[in-house]
Design a protein around this motif. Structure first.
Motif, PDB file in Angstrom:
ATOM      1  N   ALA A  83     -70.309  66.046  -2.942  1.00  0.00           N
ATOM      2  CA  ALA A  83     -70.192  66.353  -4.365  1.00  0.00           C
ATOM      3  C   ALA A  83     -68.898  65.773  -4.944  1.00  0.00           C
ATOM      4  CB  ALA A  83     -70.233  67.863  -4.578  1.00  0.00           C
ATOM      5  N   PHE A  84     -68.987  65.198  -6.134  1.00  0.00           N
ATOM      6  CA  PHE A  84     -67.818  64.631  -6.808  1.00  0.00           C
ATOM      7  C   PHE A  84     -68.163  64.362  -8.252  1.00  0.00           C
ATOM      8  CE2 PHE A  84     -70.288  60.866  -6.161  1.00  0.00           C
ATOM      9  CZ  PHE A  84     -69.877  59.952  -7.121  1.00  0.00           C
ATOM     10  N   LEU A  85     -67.123  64.072  -9.030  1.00  0.00           N
ATOM     11  CA  LEU A  85     -67.296  63.651 -10.408  1.00  0.00           C
ATOM     12  C   LEU A  85     -66.233  62.609 -10.718  1.00  0.00           C
ATOM     13  CD1 LEU A  85     -68.488  63.834 -13.264  1.00  0.00           C
ATOM     14  CD2 LEU A  85     -66.962  65.792 -13.695  1.00  0.00           C
ATOM     15  N   ALA A  86     -66.666  61.411 -11.094  1.00  0.00           N
ATOM     16  CA  ALA A  86     -65.748  60.337 -11.479  1.00  0.00           C
ATOM     17  C   ALA A  86     -65.689  60.269 -13.004  1.00  0.00           C
ATOM     18  CB  ALA A  86     -66.212  59.003 -10.904  1.00  0.00           C
ATOM     19  N   LEU A  87     -64.473  60.351 -13.539  1.00  0.00           N
ATOM     20  CA  LEU A  87     -64.248  60.350 -14.980  1.00  0.00           C
ATOM     21  C   LEU A  87     -63.318  59.209 -15.367  1.00  0.00           C
ATOM     22  CD1 LEU A  87     -63.458  64.148 -15.099  1.00  0.00           C
ATOM     23  CD2 LEU A  87     -65.502  63.145 -16.144  1.00  0.00           C
ATOM     24  N   GLU A  88     -63.381  58.791 -16.628  1.00  0.00           N
ATOM     25  CA  GLU A  88     -62.436  57.772 -17.067  1.00  0.00           C
ATOM     26  C   GLU A  88     -61.018  58.312 -16.922  1.00  0.00           C
ATOM     27  OE1 GLU A  88     -62.679  56.684 -21.210  1.00  0.00           O
ATOM     28  OE2 GLU A  88     -63.643  58.575 -21.739  1.00  0.00           O
ATOM     29  N   TYR A  89     -60.114  57.419 -16.580  1.00  0.00           N
ATOM     30  CA  TYR A  89     -58.730  57.794 -16.279  1.00  0.00           C
ATOM     31  C   TYR A  89     -57.833  57.459 -17.467  1.00  0.00           C
ATOM     32  CZ  TYR A  89     -54.060  57.436 -14.217  1.00  0.00           C
ATOM     33  OH  TYR A  89     -52.716  57.564 -13.960  1.00  0.00           O
ATOM     34  N   PHE A  90     -56.883  58.352 -17.744  1.00  0.00           N
ATOM     35  CA  PHE A  90     -55.981  58.187 -18.880  1.00  0.00           C
ATOM     36  C   PHE A  90     -54.535  58.120 -18.384  1.00  0.00           C
ATOM     37  CE2 PHE A  90     -59.790  60.244 -20.350  1.00  0.00           C
ATOM     38  CZ  PHE A  90     -60.088  59.561 -21.519  1.00  0.00           C
ATOM     39  N   PRO A  91     -53.979  56.924 -18.250  1.00  0.00           N
ATOM     40  CA  PRO A  91     -52.596  56.786 -17.765  1.00  0.00           C
ATOM     41  C   PRO A  91     -51.579  57.511 -18.636  1.00  0.00           C
ATOM     42  CG  PRO A  91     -53.720  54.655 -17.752  1.00  0.00           C
ATOM     43  CD  PRO A  91     -54.612  55.609 -18.481  1.00  0.00           C
ATOM     44  N   GLU A  92     -51.882  57.662 -19.940  1.00  0.00           N
ATOM     45  CA  GLU A  92     -50.936  58.333 -20.839  1.00  0.00           C
ATOM     46  C   GLU A  92     -50.946  59.842 -20.676  1.00  0.00           C
ATOM     47  OE1 GLU A  92     -50.763  56.644 -24.965  1.00  0.00           O
ATOM     48  OE2 GLU A  92     -52.422  55.410 -24.215  1.00  0.00           O
ATOM     49  N   GLY A  93     -51.903  60.369 -19.930  1.00  0.00           N
ATOM     50  CA  GLY A  93     -51.932  61.804 -19.684  1.00  0.00           C
ATOM     51  C   GLY A  93     -52.616  62.592 -20.784  1.00  0.00           C
ATOM     52  N   THR A  94     -52.150  63.824 -20.968  1.00  0.00           N
ATOM     53  CA  THR A  94     -52.792  64.751 -21.900  1.00  0.00           C
ATOM     54  C   THR A  94     -51.931  64.973 -23.143  1.00  0.00           C
ATOM     55  OG1 THR A  94     -51.750  66.720 -20.953  1.00  0.00           O
ATOM     56  CG2 THR A  94     -53.808  65.965 -19.933  1.00  0.00           C
ATOM     57  N   LEU A  95     -52.516  65.644 -24.099  1.00  0.00           N
ATOM     58  CA  LEU A  95     -51.775  66.033 -25.297  1.00  0.00           C
ATOM     59  C   LEU A  95     -50.608  66.948 -24.928  1.00  0.00           C
ATOM     60  CD1 LEU A  95     -51.460  66.160 -28.372  1.00  0.00           C
ATOM     61  CD2 LEU A  95     -53.184  67.982 -28.390  1.00  0.00           C
ATOM     62  N   GLU A  96     -50.794  67.796 -23.944  1.00  0.00           N
ATOM     63  CA  GLU A  96     -49.705  68.653 -23.481  1.00  0.00           C
ATOM     64  C   GLU A  96     -48.530  67.809 -22.983  1.00  0.00           C
ATOM     65  OE1 GLU A  96     -49.665  72.702 -21.006  1.00  0.00           O
ATOM     66  OE2 GLU A  96     -50.157  70.978 -19.746  1.00  0.00           O
ATOM     67  N   ASP A  97     -48.830  66.752 -22.221  1.00  0.00           N
ATOM     68  CA  ASP A  97     -47.775  65.845 -21.760  1.00  0.00           C
ATOM     69  C   ASP A  97     -47.070  65.191 -22.942  1.00  0.00           C
ATOM     70  OD1 ASP A  97     -48.520  66.338 -19.089  1.00  0.00           O
ATOM     71  OD2 ASP A  97     -50.031  64.748 -19.158  1.00  0.00           O
ATOM     72  N   LEU A  98     -47.846  64.795 -23.938  1.00  0.00           N
ATOM     73  CA  LEU A  98     -47.277  64.126 -25.111  1.00  0.00           C
ATOM     74  C   LEU A  98     -46.351  65.060 -25.883  1.00  0.00           C
ATOM     75  CD1 LEU A  98     -47.370  61.458 -26.708  1.00  0.00           C
ATOM     76  CD2 LEU A  98     -49.309  62.386 -27.985  1.00  0.00           C
ATOM     77  N   LEU A  99     -46.741  66.333 -26.003  1.00  0.00           N
ATOM     78  CA  LEU A  99     -45.936  67.296 -26.756  1.00  0.00           C
ATOM     79  C   LEU A  99     -44.608  67.601 -26.065  1.00  0.00           C
ATOM     80  CD1 LEU A  99     -48.719  69.792 -27.929  1.00  0.00           C
ATOM     81  CD2 LEU A  99     -47.494  68.106 -29.316  1.00  0.00           C
TER      82      LEU A  99
END
Length: 287
Positions: A83-99
């Protein structure tokens, strides 16, 4: 490349990105070189029927829901050892990281909120309540923001995925009282996030779950110092009673300018006689 034909073994693991309560997330590389976020359920998830069904639902939703402001699922297997799930990857991270780097400008905050609201409306129209709207589940891709993580989503097929889901900082008052999640409870979580982005702090704080519960149930949000139309819609999104709470459509109508009316043509309609010149040009007519 047809990612859906891939198995977990087809992805080359590069590094561990995070450890969650139910899964491990790795930075991995697909056979064509594309970097992905690879979600692998923990062993206890694979041996617990309820947790297995939750992961299977997350895989199904990620692969079947398509919207420009939803994280895109690439490949997955819902159950079993592989079992697994492959999702698109975001090098910039999350909105929490941005804040953490500093507050967003009002223009950027409204753009982010507009995109997330559109993603939530898309889900609600398909009978899906996200149940965990918060900055750590919003992923950043340049000027585009994408809502992710369907781990606790409520669907028509699975109306009770958990007794209580979501972060206490963003949960709607009715959820603290044990009532079911609805699009209105997503709107409240969205309202908390809107307050946080536009004002620079969360509307309700507490050192314990009891303090947070009391704040969401009884306290009013502090002054925002926002323009009246923004202050009004954010406060209405935070209404304690879901029956009178503002909707996401109302938010979009507030922040998006109305479409410009079609340009008026001076060309006379068919069969209509052109009018004689008026105004200053009449001064030059021969008497």
């Amino acid at each position: 490349m047809d990612y859906r034909r891939l198995t977990r073994q087809d992805f080359k693991l590069e590094m561990l990105l995070g450890l969650g309560r139910s899964s491990q997330v790795y930075l991995a590389r697909a056979p064509d070189g594309t970097q992905v976020a690879l979600k692998v359920p923990r062993r206890e998830v694979r041996t617990d029927r309820t947790l297995t069904e939750r992961f299977a639902q997350e895989v199904a939703l990620s692969l079947t829901l398509h919207h420009p402001n939803l994280v895109r699922g690439l490949s997955g297997r819902p159950e079993g050892e592989g079992a697994f799930l492959a999702l698109e990857y975001f090098p910039e991270g999350t909105l929490e990281d941005l804040l953490k780097k500093g507050p967003l400008s009002r223009e950027a905050a409204l753009e982010c909120l507009t995109q997330v609201a559109q993603a939530l409306l898309y889900l609600h129209e398909r009978g899906v309540v996200h149940q965990d709207v918060k900055p750590s589940n919003i992923f950043v891709d340049g000027a585009r923001f994408k809502l992710g993580d369907f781990g606790v989503a409520k669907t028509r097929e699975n109306p009770k995925p958990l007794e209580r889901a979501g972060s206490p900082f963003y949960m709607a008052p009715e959820l603290f009282l044990g009532e079911p999640a609805t699009p209105a409870s997503d709107a409240y979580s969205f309202g908390v996030m809107a307050f946080e982005l536009l004002v620079g702090k969360r509307p309700f704080l507490g050192e314990s779950l009891e303090e947070l519960t009391y704040a969401h149930l009884h306290k009013l949000p502090p002054p925002t110092h926002l323009p009246p139309h923004l202050d009004r819609i954010v406060r209405n999104l935070l209404a304690k009673d879901p029956a009178i709470r503002a909707t996401l459509k109302a938010f979009l109508q507030t922040v998006q300018p109305p479409p410009a009316p079609p340009a008026q043509s001076n060309k006379p309609e068919k069969g209509e006689k052109p009018q004689r010149g008026r105004g200053i040009f009449r001064l030059f007519r021969k008497r």
